[in-house]
Design an enzyme around this catalytic site. Structure first.
Site, PDB file in Angstrom:
ATOM      1  N   HIS A 185       0.822  -1.213   0.000  1.00  0.00           N
ATOM      2  CA  HIS A 185       0.000   0.000   0.000  1.00  0.00           C
ATOM      3  C   HIS A 185       0.853   1.258   0.000  1.00  0.00           C
ATOM      4  O   HIS A 185       2.056   1.203   0.264  1.00  0.00           O
ATOM      5  CB  HIS A 185      -0.972   0.029   1.191  1.00  0.00           C
ATOM      6  CG  HIS A 185      -0.319   0.066   2.535  1.00  0.00           C
ATOM      7  ND1 HIS A 185      -0.087  -1.049   3.306  1.00  0.00           N
ATOM      8  CD2 HIS A 185       0.170   1.109   3.274  1.00  0.00           C
ATOM      9  CE1 HIS A 185       0.490  -0.706   4.450  1.00  0.00           C
ATOM     10  NE2 HIS A 185       0.664   0.597   4.459  1.00  0.00           N
ATOM     11  N   HIS A 240       4.174   7.310   3.216  1.00  0.00           N
ATOM     12  CA  HIS A 240       5.082   6.153   3.147  1.00  0.00           C
ATOM     13  C   HIS A 240       4.614   5.169   2.091  1.00  0.00           C
ATOM     14  O   HIS A 240       3.490   5.250   1.611  1.00  0.00           O
ATOM     15  CB  HIS A 240       5.184   5.460   4.519  1.00  0.00           C
ATOM     16  CG  HIS A 240       3.924   4.806   4.992  1.00  0.00           C
ATOM     17  ND1 HIS A 240       2.957   5.458   5.722  1.00  0.00           N
ATOM     18  CD2 HIS A 240       3.449   3.534   4.828  1.00  0.00           C
ATOM     19  CE1 HIS A 240       1.966   4.628   6.006  1.00  0.00           C
ATOM     20  NE2 HIS A 240       2.228   3.449   5.468  1.00  0.00           N
ATOM     21  N   GLU A 271       7.831   1.333   4.784  1.00  0.00           N
ATOM     22  CA  GLU A 271       7.302   0.387   5.761  1.00  0.00           C
ATOM     23  C   GLU A 271       7.486  -1.008   5.182  1.00  0.00           C
ATOM     24  O   GLU A 271       7.195  -1.246   4.008  1.00  0.00           O
ATOM     25  CB  GLU A 271       5.800   0.664   5.983  1.00  0.00           C
ATOM     26  CG  GLU A 271       5.120  -0.328   6.923  1.00  0.00           C
ATOM     27  CD  GLU A 271       3.615  -0.056   7.102  1.00  0.00           C
ATOM     28  OE1 GLU A 271       3.026   0.719   6.316  1.00  0.00           O
ATOM     29  OE2 GLU A 271       3.038  -0.619   8.042  1.00  0.00           O
TER      30      GLU A 271
HETATM   31 CO    CO Z   1       1.240   1.664   6.178  1.00  0.00          CO
END
Ligand code: CO
Length: 146
Positions: free
Chosen positions: A14, A87, A136
């Site tokens: 994502h 992110h 991440e």
């Molecule tokens: Co995230």
């Protein structure tokens, strides 16, 4: 050993977008982009965020809004009051292996593995070594049949 380790990134999971108002942002994706599959906002106190996933055919946008005191995205929103891309998240097979490989390769790992929005452990890598992008890494989800 790092040299012979076959660690590599898995799929892009994502893109995180920090927003000042998560309900308004979700409504924006409905009204402007016609997205109908958006999860209900959920609080994630250990990470200091409320999140919702905008589900797209090719992946997800993770909307995040500050939750509680000292949210890690408070400062980001101060600098980007209307919100902004925060992110990107990639899947990895094993978060502990990923952490030690990343450290061995000179990345600044910002946290010990902790449970993220998908219910699997995540770590964050400082943007300074990644072309300015906060990364991440999340341990991939195991599909269960129940
Ligand atoms: Co995230």
């Amino acid at each position: 050993m790092t040299q012979i380790c076959d660690f590599k990134l898995g799929p892009l999971n994502h893109v995180g977008v920090a927003v000042p108002d998560i309900e308004a942002a979700a409504q924006h994706y409905r009204d402007v982009f016609g997205v109908t599959d958006i999860t209900k906002p959920q609080d994630l106190p250990p990470q200091g965020v409320t999140f919702a996933f905008v589900n797209l055919p090719s992946g997800q946008i993770e909307l995040i809004q500050p939750y509680g005191e000292n949210s890690p995205i408070e400062k980001f929103l101060k600098n980007n009051p209307k919100g902004g891309q925060h992110h990107v998240c990639y899947e990895v097979d094993d978060i502990h292996e990923a952490k030690s490989v990343m450290e061995a390769r000179g990345m600044t790992v910002l946290n010990d593995p902790r449970i993220g929005a998908h219910g699997t452990p995540v770590i964050f890598l400082h943007p300074r070594h990644n072309q300015g992008v906060l990364i991440e890494l999340m341990e991939k989800q195991i599909n269960t049949d129940d």
